[in-house]
Design a protein around this motif. Sequence first.
Motif, PDB file in Angstrom:
ATOM      1  N   UNK A 245      48.425  44.489  43.529  1.00  0.00           N
ATOM      2  CA  UNK A 245      48.161  44.466  44.746  1.00  0.00           C
ATOM      3  C   UNK A 245      47.112  42.967  45.679  1.00  0.00           C
ATOM      4  N   UNK A 246      46.974  42.458  44.763  1.00  0.00           N
ATOM      5  CA  UNK A 246      45.688  41.466  45.018  1.00  0.00           C
ATOM      6  C   UNK A 246      46.560  40.585  45.947  1.00  0.00           C
TER       7      UNK A 246
ATOM      8  N   UNK B  78      55.467  43.297  42.630  1.00  0.00           N
ATOM      9  CA  UNK B  78      55.775  41.558  42.843  1.00  0.00           C
ATOM     10  C   UNK B  78      57.524  41.876  43.716  1.00  0.00           C
ATOM     11  N   UNK B  79      58.371  41.639  43.460  1.00  0.00           N
ATOM     12  CA  UNK B  79      59.403  41.239  43.554  1.00  0.00           C
ATOM     13  C   UNK B  79      60.080  42.181  45.239  1.00  0.00           C
TER      14      UNK B  79
ATOM     15  N   UNK C 233      50.362  32.361  36.978  1.00  0.00           N
ATOM     16  CA  UNK C 233      51.668  33.814  35.861  1.00  0.00           C
ATOM     17  C   UNK C 233      50.636  34.519  35.825  1.00  0.00           C
ATOM     18  N   UNK C 234      49.449  34.307  35.119  1.00  0.00           N
ATOM     19  CA  UNK C 234      48.555  36.082  34.869  1.00  0.00           C
ATOM     20  C   UNK C 234      48.248  36.967  35.996  1.00  0.00           C
ATOM     21  N   UNK C 235      47.915  36.353  37.320  1.00  0.00           N
ATOM     22  CA  UNK C 235      47.848  36.847  38.898  1.00  0.00           C
ATOM     23  C   UNK C 235      49.032  37.508  38.861  1.00  0.00           C
ATOM     24  N   UNK C 236      50.308  36.696  38.489  1.00  0.00           N
ATOM     25  CA  UNK C 236      51.902  36.847  39.055  1.00  0.00           C
ATOM     26  C   UNK C 236      52.181  37.865  38.387  1.00  0.00           C
ATOM     27  N   UNK C 237      52.419  37.988  36.931  1.00  0.00           N
ATOM     28  CA  UNK C 237      52.260  38.974  35.678  1.00  0.00           C
ATOM     29  C   UNK C 237      51.243  40.391  36.100  1.00  0.00           C
ATOM     30  N   UNK C 238      50.299  40.104  36.799  1.00  0.00           N
ATOM     31  CA  UNK C 238      48.917  41.359  37.109  1.00  0.00           C
ATOM     32  C   UNK C 238      50.113  42.303  37.521  1.00  0.00           C
ATOM     33  N   UNK C 239      51.090  41.848  38.768  1.00  0.00           N
ATOM     34  CA  UNK C 239      51.601  41.885  40.527  1.00  0.00           C
ATOM     35  C   UNK C 239      52.278  42.409  40.543  1.00  0.00           C
ATOM     36  N   UNK C 240      53.458  41.968  39.532  1.00  0.00           N
ATOM     37  CA  UNK C 240      54.770  42.008  38.551  1.00  0.00           C
ATOM     38  C   UNK C 240      54.147  44.146  38.455  1.00  0.00           C
ATOM     39  N   UNK C 241      52.867  44.105  37.449  1.00  0.00           N
ATOM     40  CA  UNK C 241      52.542  45.379  36.879  1.00  0.00           C
ATOM     41  C   UNK C 241      52.084  46.524  38.020  1.00  0.00           C
TER      42      UNK C 241
END
Length: 311
Positions: free
Chosen positions: A77-78, A17-18, A66-74
């Motif tokens: 690409x949703x 994400x970042x 938070x769950x969706x953002x964390x998923x995209x951190x790891x």
Amino acid sequence: MDLFRSFRTHANNAHQLFLEFGSQLGLIGLGLFFWLMAITLQAHRRRWAGENTHRSVPAALLAGMGALATDNVFGNVSLFFAVPAFLFFWVWGQWAALTNGREVRLPWPLPAKRMASVSLLLLSSLALIHETRGFLAEAASFRGAGRAAGSERWRSGEEDLLCSRRWRRFEVHNAYALGILYSREADEAERRGFAEEVRASSERAVAACTDALRANPGYDEIFQARALAFRRLNRVEDAILDLRVAILINPLSVGNYQALDTLYRKSPVYDQKREALRQGAFRLFPSEEAGIQTDRSAHPLAPREFNKVPH
């Protein structure tokens, strides 16, 4: 939602994400995103510490974000697909509306609230079961794909991949890996001269790749793999169609041009199409890199399997 469904994109992003925000928006844009996150957490902390007891809905919305953002951190690409991104920022807006100090009450009678709670609990349980099956499918898929890619005992990967498909059938990774395994079986049988085994394995490869494309039609590699299986079944027109789609998806893949050029070269019927393909390839690659020849000699750089297409 119908409008957003039409915004299809093949999101080959940074898978982090970042890094993605940093590459698209620069350091200033990334800093603004961190600032918005900090404001969100600070506003929620103030609301949680206040006297208002109606805090569960904002907390649930924040947990989902938070769950969706964390998923995209790891690795996912949703957030860079239209529909999930729209829902994420819509939920963020709903959270902001609920944290502005006003108390929100649902004007429902008690039986309706209880029914809604039971329904939500049931849906959550079904979602948990679905995600658990997905996790087990992913674990079996990675295990099977790893074995299938090995040089020894690669056939042992079939059991794990089939197990993964029992947990989740229309999942692109397990279906594609199984299609590659069956193509490898067909290649082995072809070297040994077992025509019936070639046909049986190729048909299984076509079926597996078709399931993979139903799950996600955005990978040119799957179309190329299915084209190879079609070629072994002597379904040349189907193979050509798949390779043309592969080029539409990924026009920068030299291998797709090479494979399609090899099929076109097997019959003079395709001379005009081959010339159009060559002109398109030459605009992107120098001829010596693309390996697409002007004469009708053997194709030097095309995948070996495609040189076996019957006349």
